[in-house]
Design a protein around this motif. Structure first.
Motif, PDB file in Angstrom:
ATOM      1  N   LYS A 193      -4.728   5.881   6.438  1.00  0.00           N
ATOM      2  CA  LYS A 193      -3.309   5.661   6.119  1.00  0.00           C
ATOM      3  C   LYS A 193      -2.426   6.578   6.956  1.00  0.00           C
ATOM      4  N   VAL A 194      -2.908   7.805   7.169  1.00  0.00           N
ATOM      5  CA  VAL A 194      -2.131   8.752   7.984  1.00  0.00           C
ATOM      6  C   VAL A 194      -1.950   8.197   9.394  1.00  0.00           C
ATOM      7  N   ILE A 195      -3.069   7.755  10.019  1.00  0.00           N
ATOM      8  CA  ILE A 195      -3.008   7.255  11.395  1.00  0.00           C
ATOM      9  C   ILE A 195      -2.168   5.983  11.471  1.00  0.00           C
ATOM     10  N   ILE A 218       4.278  10.418   2.995  1.00  0.00           N
ATOM     11  CA  ILE A 218       2.891  10.157   2.587  1.00  0.00           C
ATOM     12  C   ILE A 218       1.934  10.876   3.531  1.00  0.00           C
ATOM     13  N   VAL A 219       2.232  10.847   4.819  1.00  0.00           N
ATOM     14  CA  VAL A 219       1.407  11.551   5.811  1.00  0.00           C
ATOM     15  C   VAL A 219       1.334  13.042   5.480  1.00  0.00           C
ATOM     16  N   LYS A 220       2.474  13.647   5.224  1.00  0.00           N
ATOM     17  CA  LYS A 220       2.510  15.089   4.926  1.00  0.00           C
ATOM     18  C   LYS A 220       1.702  15.412   3.676  1.00  0.00           C
ATOM     19  N   LYS A 221       1.862  14.611   2.642  1.00  0.00           N
ATOM     20  CA  LYS A 221       1.166  14.851   1.384  1.00  0.00           C
ATOM     21  C   LYS A 221      -0.351  14.783   1.573  1.00  0.00           C
ATOM     22  N   ASN A 264       0.250   4.974   9.443  1.00  0.00           N
ATOM     23  CA  ASN A 264       1.674   5.243   9.214  1.00  0.00           C
ATOM     24  C   ASN A 264       2.331   5.845  10.449  1.00  0.00           C
ATOM     25  N   ILE A 265       1.624   6.755  11.119  1.00  0.00           N
ATOM     26  CA  ILE A 265       2.208   7.369  12.317  1.00  0.00           C
ATOM     27  C   ILE A 265       2.366   6.334  13.429  1.00  0.00           C
ATOM     28  N   ILE A 266       1.303   5.541  13.659  1.00  0.00           N
ATOM     29  CA  ILE A 266       1.373   4.519  14.718  1.00  0.00           C
ATOM     30  C   ILE A 266       2.410   3.454  14.367  1.00  0.00           C
ATOM     31  N   SER A 267       2.506   3.104  13.047  1.00  0.00           N
ATOM     32  CA  SER A 267       3.503   2.125  12.618  1.00  0.00           C
ATOM     33  C   SER A 267       4.909   2.612  12.931  1.00  0.00           C
ATOM     34  N   ASN A 268       5.146   3.907  12.734  1.00  0.00           N
ATOM     35  CA  ASN A 268       6.452   4.490  13.062  1.00  0.00           C
ATOM     36  C   ASN A 268       6.706   4.424  14.575  1.00  0.00           C
ATOM     37  N   SER A 269       5.654   4.695  15.357  1.00  0.00           N
ATOM     38  CA  SER A 269       5.806   4.647  16.819  1.00  0.00           C
ATOM     39  C   SER A 269       6.159   3.235  17.273  1.00  0.00           C
ATOM     40  N   ASN A 325       0.827  -1.216   0.000  1.00  0.00           N
ATOM     41  CA  ASN A 325       0.000   0.000   0.000  1.00  0.00           C
ATOM     42  C   ASN A 325       0.859   1.262   0.000  1.00  0.00           C
ATOM     43  N   GLU A 326       1.951   1.231   0.777  1.00  0.00           N
ATOM     44  CA  GLU A 326       2.862   2.374   0.789  1.00  0.00           C
ATOM     45  C   GLU A 326       3.447   2.617  -0.598  1.00  0.00           C
ATOM     46  N   LEU A 327       3.829   1.532  -1.257  1.00  0.00           N
ATOM     47  CA  LEU A 327       4.413   1.660  -2.592  1.00  0.00           C
ATOM     48  C   LEU A 327       3.390   2.225  -3.566  1.00  0.00           C
ATOM     49  N   THR A 328       2.132   1.769  -3.471  1.00  0.00           N
ATOM     50  CA  THR A 328       1.068   2.278  -4.341  1.00  0.00           C
ATOM     51  C   THR A 328       0.814   3.755  -4.072  1.00  0.00           C
ATOM     52  N   THR A 329       0.767   4.122  -2.800  1.00  0.00           N
ATOM     53  CA  THR A 329       0.539   5.523  -2.437  1.00  0.00           C
ATOM     54  C   THR A 329       1.700   6.396  -2.895  1.00  0.00           C
ATOM     55  N   TYR A 330       2.922   5.889  -2.719  1.00  0.00           N
ATOM     56  CA  TYR A 330       4.103   6.645  -3.171  1.00  0.00           C
ATOM     57  C   TYR A 330       4.033   6.912  -4.664  1.00  0.00           C
ATOM     58  N   SER A 331       3.600   5.909  -5.442  1.00  0.00           N
ATOM     59  CA  SER A 331       3.464   6.095  -6.881  1.00  0.00           C
ATOM     60  C   SER A 331       2.463   7.202  -7.185  1.00  0.00           C
ATOM     61  N   GLY A 332       1.371   7.247  -6.403  1.00  0.00           N
ATOM     62  CA  GLY A 332       0.392   8.315  -6.586  1.00  0.00           C
ATOM     63  C   GLY A 332       0.947   9.670  -6.230  1.00  0.00           C
TER      64      GLY A 332
END
Length: 495
Positions: free
Chosen positions: A381-383, A455-458, A385-390, A316-323
């Protein structure tokens, strides 16, 4: 200098310069021809004679004629004095006139011997009637105007004094030939001068620009063209510099982008390899009968499920990055209730965090009817990604994550805080950049593609909000993002 001005200068130069040089050449050649034909030095020439007409020439002859006539009447013997004759000749020679004195049939005196030799035999005889009065005689073939005074020498020999004036036009055959040569030389000189001027002002800069463009073609974007020139040439140089700088910047961006893409592929490959290896190992364990109890089987199945979720997240991250890279993230905005939406999100991520041994605390300090305009899937995705980083950077055994929803009058602020390893102050401004990682040496335990926070920032910025981070190294990190409230206008125009 502009091309239009340069063309005007060239046009004027082509007309005026040859004209001025031709006039100068005409004057110099005319003076030379008169000196050559008369044998006079330059200091003996009165330049006004070049513009005198025939009447002025005859006046000069008449003046000398009356002086000599008075002398004959007073004392003709003085005409035998050559010093006196030299004095008279010197006075009239400035007007292209000279004196000839004949004694009998011999030349007694000549003010210009070379010219006198040519006309002496043609001079009228002593006492000839047509010259006995004040009129003169014009020799057309010699272009000479002559006046004669007869007298008698003291020894009784008949004599005559002749006043000869050259009246031929200055435009002779020699003059025409010399002027033709001079004009050819002048035109060649003018052409060379203007060609050199145009070559230096136009062709040399164009050649330099051509060299610069070849450098660009070869991929050398450091070849600088500097000039203080105005007009079209200066504009060309400055446009080249703008183009060079933009191409250099674009090339550097493409190089960086290519490097980032390679890094992304490497990161994703590494992160996919880890869960795939784990899934493969646990499946082999089930097939070999290692999971021989219900508890082990349940543990193996849950592990395989979690690894599959990690793989799905990476994809999903890769797909979002492509977008993001193509600026084509699909959004489906809806009015969503803040309390309901974030309550569901917390419940969903809470189960996963519980399995990982991390405590989740949630508090909502906004009104229950608060609404925002957002895309539910993208905000999830924002939530995540942030929790995944935590979770990824949690370094304490009793980890916890706090989610707070705060009221900011016209907006809501979401805070997601953990008690992990934190982030150094020097890294805080860079963590939202693509592929930036605070741990330069990645390891399989933490991994990560390095694009989660970008991705979060975007997504947050596309929602009209903004995001930032605060942290203290060794104590934890807090992510903040703000979304504007949806406020429906009442019929009277009030909120």
């Amino acid at each position: 200098m502009k091309f239009k001005t340069r063309l005007r200068v060239t046009f004027i130069s082509i007309i005026l310069l040859p004209l001025l040089l031709t006039i100068m050449a005409f004057v110099m050649i005319a003076i030379y021809l008169m000196n050559y034909s008369q044998g006079f030095s330059l200091t003996d020439i009165d330049y006004s004679m070049m513009s005198e007409n025939f009447r002025e020439f005859t006046n000069t002859t008449d003046q000398a004629y009356y002086v000599l006539l008075d002398q004959v009447k007073e004392d003709s013997s003085r005409l035998e004095d050559k010093e006196y004759l030299d004095h008279i000749n010197e006075e009239v020679s400035r007007k292209s006139t000279y004196i000839i004195v004949r004694k009998g049939d011999k030349m007694y005196y000549a003010g210009n011997k070379d010219a006198a030799q040519k006309i002496f035999e043609k001079l009228p005889a002593y006492g000839e009637e047509n010259l006995s009065d004040d009129s003169g005689y014009f020799y057309n073939e010699l272009e000479k105007y002559v006046k004669q005074i007869d007298f008698t020498f003291r020894d009784g020999t008949p004599g005559s004094v002749f006043i000869v004036t050259k009246v031929n036009s200055l435009i002779s055959r020699h003059l025409l030939i010399d002027m033709f040569v001079a004009i050819i030389v002048i035109l060649i000189f003018t052409s060379l001068m203007l060609t050199q001027w145009i070559h230096k002002g136009v062709f040399e800069p164009i050649n330099e620009l051509n060299v610069a463009m070849r450098k660009i073609k070869e991929g050398n974007f450091d070849y600088v063209l500097e000039t203080d020139a105005k007009g079209e040439i200066g504009d060309l140089y400055r446009n080249y510099e703008d183009m060079r700088l933009r191409l250099k910047e674009s090339t550097e961006e493409n190089t960086q982008h290519e490097k980032q893409n390679k890094e992304l592929v490497s990161n994703i490959s590494h992160d996919l390899k880890t869960p795939i290896t784990a899934i493969k190992g646990y499946v082999e364990g089930i097939m070999d009968g290692v999971a021989d109890t219900p508890e082990k089987m349940d543990k193996y199945i849950k592990t395989i499920y979690n690894k599959a979720i990690d793989m799905d997240r990476l994809i999903n991250e890769l797909t979002t990055y492509s977008g993001i890279d193509n600026n084509r993230i699909p959004y489906n905005f809806h009015r969503i209730n803040v309390a309901d939406y974030f309550g569901d999100c917390v419940e969903e991520v809470g189960l996963d965090l519980e399995q990982r041994g991390i405590k989740l605390n949630y508090s909502n300090l906004v009104s229950p009817d608060t609404v925002v305009i957002a895309d539910p899937e993208q905000m999830k995705k924002v939530i995540n990604n942030i929790i995944s980083n935590s979770v990824k950077y949690m370094d304490k055994p009793n980890g916890h994550i706090d989610i707070r929803i705060l009221d900011e009058v016209d907006a809501i602020r979401v805070e997601i805080e953990d008690n992990g390893k934190g982030i150094a102050q020097k890294d805080l401004q860079k963590i939202f950049e693509r592929f930036y990682r605070t741990d330069a040496s990645r390891n399989s335990a933490q991994g990560g593609s390095g694009i989660g926070l970008s991705i979060v920032k975007k997504i947050i910025e596309d929602h009209g909000g903004y995001v930032w981070a605060t942290a203290k190294e060794g104590e934890g990190t807090c992510m903040h993002f703000v979304l504007r409230k949806y406020i429906e206008l009442q019929p009277g125009g009030t909120k």
